[in-house]
Design an enzyme around this catalytic site. Structure first.
Site, PDB file in Angstrom:
ATOM      1  N   ASP A  31      49.723  55.185  53.780  1.00 52.00           N
ATOM      2  CA  ASP A  31      48.392  54.942  53.220  1.00 52.00           C
ATOM      3  C   ASP A  31      47.633  56.266  53.172  1.00 52.00           C
ATOM      4  O   ASP A  31      47.709  57.056  54.118  1.00 52.00           O
ATOM      5  CB  ASP A  31      47.627  53.932  54.090  1.00 52.00           C
ATOM      6  CG  ASP A  31      46.460  53.281  53.379  1.00 52.00           C
ATOM      7  OD1 ASP A  31      45.532  54.003  52.949  1.00 52.00           O
ATOM      8  OD2 ASP A  31      46.462  52.040  53.264  1.00 52.00           O
ATOM      9  N   SER A  74      41.535  48.086  43.190  1.00 49.69           N
ATOM     10  CA  SER A  74      41.421  46.649  42.941  1.00 49.69           C
ATOM     11  C   SER A  74      40.015  46.149  42.598  1.00 49.69           C
ATOM     12  O   SER A  74      39.750  44.956  42.708  1.00 49.69           O
ATOM     13  CB  SER A  74      41.931  45.878  44.162  1.00 49.69           C
ATOM     14  OG  SER A  74      41.153  46.191  45.313  1.00 49.69           O
ATOM     15  N   THR A 114      48.381  39.670  41.292  1.00 50.90           N
ATOM     16  CA  THR A 114      47.064  39.027  41.243  1.00 50.90           C
ATOM     17  C   THR A 114      46.995  37.958  40.170  1.00 50.90           C
ATOM     18  O   THR A 114      47.677  38.039  39.137  1.00 50.90           O
ATOM     19  CB  THR A 114      45.971  40.081  40.964  1.00 50.90           C
ATOM     20  OG1 THR A 114      44.712  39.421  40.782  1.00 50.90           O
ATOM     21  CG2 THR A 114      46.273  40.866  39.696  1.00 50.90           C
ATOM     22  N   TYR A 138      42.299  46.232  35.483  1.00 47.35           N
ATOM     23  CA  TYR A 138      42.928  45.940  36.772  1.00 47.35           C
ATOM     24  C   TYR A 138      44.058  44.927  36.600  1.00 47.35           C
ATOM     25  O   TYR A 138      45.201  45.160  37.020  1.00 47.35           O
ATOM     26  CB  TYR A 138      41.889  45.415  37.764  1.00 47.35           C
ATOM     27  CG  TYR A 138      42.494  44.761  38.975  1.00 47.35           C
ATOM     28  CD1 TYR A 138      43.280  45.489  39.863  1.00 47.35           C
ATOM     29  CD2 TYR A 138      42.291  43.397  39.235  1.00 47.35           C
ATOM     30  CE1 TYR A 138      43.851  44.882  40.976  1.00 47.35           C
ATOM     31  CE2 TYR A 138      42.855  42.790  40.342  1.00 47.35           C
ATOM     32  CZ  TYR A 138      43.635  43.531  41.212  1.00 47.35           C
ATOM     33  OH  TYR A 138      44.201  42.927  42.313  1.00 47.35           O
ATOM     34  N   PHE A 166      45.169  34.548  44.548  1.00 47.54           N
ATOM     35  CA  PHE A 166      43.933  34.065  43.955  1.00 47.54           C
ATOM     36  C   PHE A 166      42.788  34.653  44.795  1.00 47.54           C
ATOM     37  O   PHE A 166      42.647  35.854  44.835  1.00 47.54           O
ATOM     38  CB  PHE A 166      43.974  32.536  43.852  1.00 47.54           C
ATOM     39  CG  PHE A 166      44.798  32.092  42.659  1.00 47.54           C
ATOM     40  CD1 PHE A 166      44.212  31.457  41.584  1.00 47.54           C
ATOM     41  CD2 PHE A 166      46.161  32.375  42.589  1.00 47.54           C
ATOM     42  CE1 PHE A 166      44.958  31.097  40.462  1.00 47.54           C
ATOM     43  CE2 PHE A 166      46.921  32.027  41.478  1.00 47.54           C
ATOM     44  CZ  PHE A 166      46.305  31.381  40.410  1.00 47.54           C
ATOM     45  N   LEU A 185      33.020  37.065  46.998  1.00 48.93           N
ATOM     46  CA  LEU A 185      31.896  36.157  47.251  1.00 48.93           C
ATOM     47  C   LEU A 185      31.644  35.900  48.732  1.00 48.93           C
ATOM     48  O   LEU A 185      30.501  36.025  49.195  1.00 48.93           O
ATOM     49  CB  LEU A 185      32.138  34.828  46.525  1.00 48.93           C
ATOM     50  CG  LEU A 185      31.052  33.760  46.728  1.00 48.93           C
ATOM     51  CD1 LEU A 185      29.696  34.261  46.238  1.00 48.93           C
ATOM     52  CD2 LEU A 185      31.449  32.462  46.038  1.00 48.93           C
ATOM     53  N   ARG A 216      36.771  28.425  42.329  1.00 51.18           N
ATOM     54  CA  ARG A 216      37.836  29.353  42.668  1.00 51.18           C
ATOM     55  C   ARG A 216      38.690  28.790  43.807  1.00 51.18           C
ATOM     56  O   ARG A 216      38.237  27.991  44.614  1.00 51.18           O
ATOM     57  CB  ARG A 216      37.265  30.720  43.083  1.00 51.18           C
ATOM     58  CG  ARG A 216      36.525  31.442  41.972  1.00 51.18           C
ATOM     59  CD  ARG A 216      37.455  31.896  40.874  1.00 51.18           C
ATOM     60  NE  ARG A 216      36.778  32.659  39.832  1.00 51.18           N
ATOM     61  CZ  ARG A 216      36.322  32.127  38.690  1.00 51.18           C
ATOM     62  NH1 ARG A 216      36.461  30.829  38.470  1.00 51.18           N
ATOM     63  NH2 ARG A 216      35.737  32.891  37.789  1.00 51.18           N
TER      64      ARG A 216
END
Length: 331
Positions: A31, A74, A114, A138, A166, A185, A216
């Site tokens: 990383d 992302s 994704t 993205y 998701f 969110l 969602r």
């Protein structure tokens, strides 16, 4: 097994790294810490700071047998503003990783994909054979990497699994979301409860959903991580498989806010705003293939439990500073 986790200092990558260690694997984390955090990496892991293009071949040549690839940019709005950064950072780096795998003889990879690859879905729940037509750079970069994995499986015999997430939330063992710019969110709502925001904005209240707000699919990060360990065992040479990971149940924005109020005990004011361009009314996964082929089912499907774990993480971090909790990287 000795495995490489790219982006293992990030949110999902660090939780997966911890589960891999617990399962008895030797884990190397690569990383560059551009968005990840060093204290999120489990202490049992070998940590290598650097970029995929510079360090992947070196790390892979040291006995690595499989790769779990999380490193990526992302943030959707950022991808719209700076698409070149996403094509280079996501696709370019992933192609470099695949070439390093080919050169070193590493033949297994699990890729963090994704649901954004689907764009505006034709039907919900969304199956894996739904049309791939992303609406932002993205999602387009992730779709491109999925296509590259299919070709590398065909041409070079690698076994690849793409896991299409998701909405991931929650925390495990002190590892949770900690982004410089928060766009998800549940963390945003919890920031209101912590007094870091005055209110949460609800974008669109006139969708064709039960309460008019977007729906969602939310999944606990620990459940998501468990799917990666199962996928690692299902990497078949010459084959690329795709699995959607979700609860199979949708929660509206209003439902998320209400559950956050119940969990935190804070009122959490709401400001209603207009729709955002490109926001689908509902995004819910069909998890049938993951259940049938991987044997995977979410063990923590309740929204209250997901929010409670996220709240524990965020409130602990707020009370004792960033070093009190681990968090979410790029490489």
């Amino acid at each position: 097994m000795r495995v490489l986790v790219t982006g293992g200092a990030g949110y999902v990558g660090s939780v997966v790294a911890a589960q891999l260690v617990a399962a008895g694997h030797e884990v190397v984390v690569l990383d560059n810490l551009s968005t990840g955090h060093r204290d999120a990496v489990p202490p049992e892991c070998v940590f290598v700071r650097g970029d995929i293009r510079d360090r992947a071949a070196e790390v892979l040549s040291d006995g690595v047998e499989a790769v779990l690839h999380f490193a990526a940019k992302s943030i959707v709005p950022e991808s719209v503003a700076r698409p070149e950064m996403y094509w280079s950072g996501n696709v370019g780096a992933s192609l470099a990783l695949l070439e390093a795998m080919r050169a070193t003889g590493v033949r297994r990879i699990v890729f963090s994909s994704t649901a954004a690859v689907y764009g505006e879905p034709e039907r919900v729940p969304i199956p894996e054979d739904a049309p791939v037509r992303p609406t932002n750079p993205y999602g387009a970069t992730k779709a491109a990497i999925d296509a590259a994995l299919t070709e590398h499986a065909r041409m070079h015999g690698i076994g690849a699994v793409s896991l299409r997430y998701f909405n991931v939330a929650g925390a495990q063992d002190g590892r949770g979301e900690r982004h410089t710019t928060e766009t998800h969110l549940i963390p945003i709502v919890l920031q209101v409860a912590l007094g870091r925001r005055e209110a949460v904005s609800v974008f669109g209240t006139d969708y064709g959903t039960p309460d008019g707000t977007c729906v969602r699919d939310y999944i606990h990060v620990a459940d998501l991580a468990e799917a990666h360990l199962l996928a690692l065992d299902h990497c078949t040479p010459g084959r690329h498989r795709v699995y959607n990971l979700g609860n199979g149940t949708g929660f509206s924005v209003r439902e998320v806010v209400e559950v956050c109020r119940e969990v935190t005990g804070h009122p959490i004011p709401v400001v209603e705003d207009g729709r955002r361009p490109g926001d689908p009314a509902a995004l819910v996964a069909s998890g049938r293939r993951a259940r049938d082929e991987l044997g995977w089912l979410p063990r923590r499907p309740g929204l209250a439990a997901i929010v409670a774990d996220a709240w524990k993480f965020h409130s602990a971090a707020a009370g004792a500073g960033p070093a009190a909790a681990h968090a979410g990287g790029g490489a």
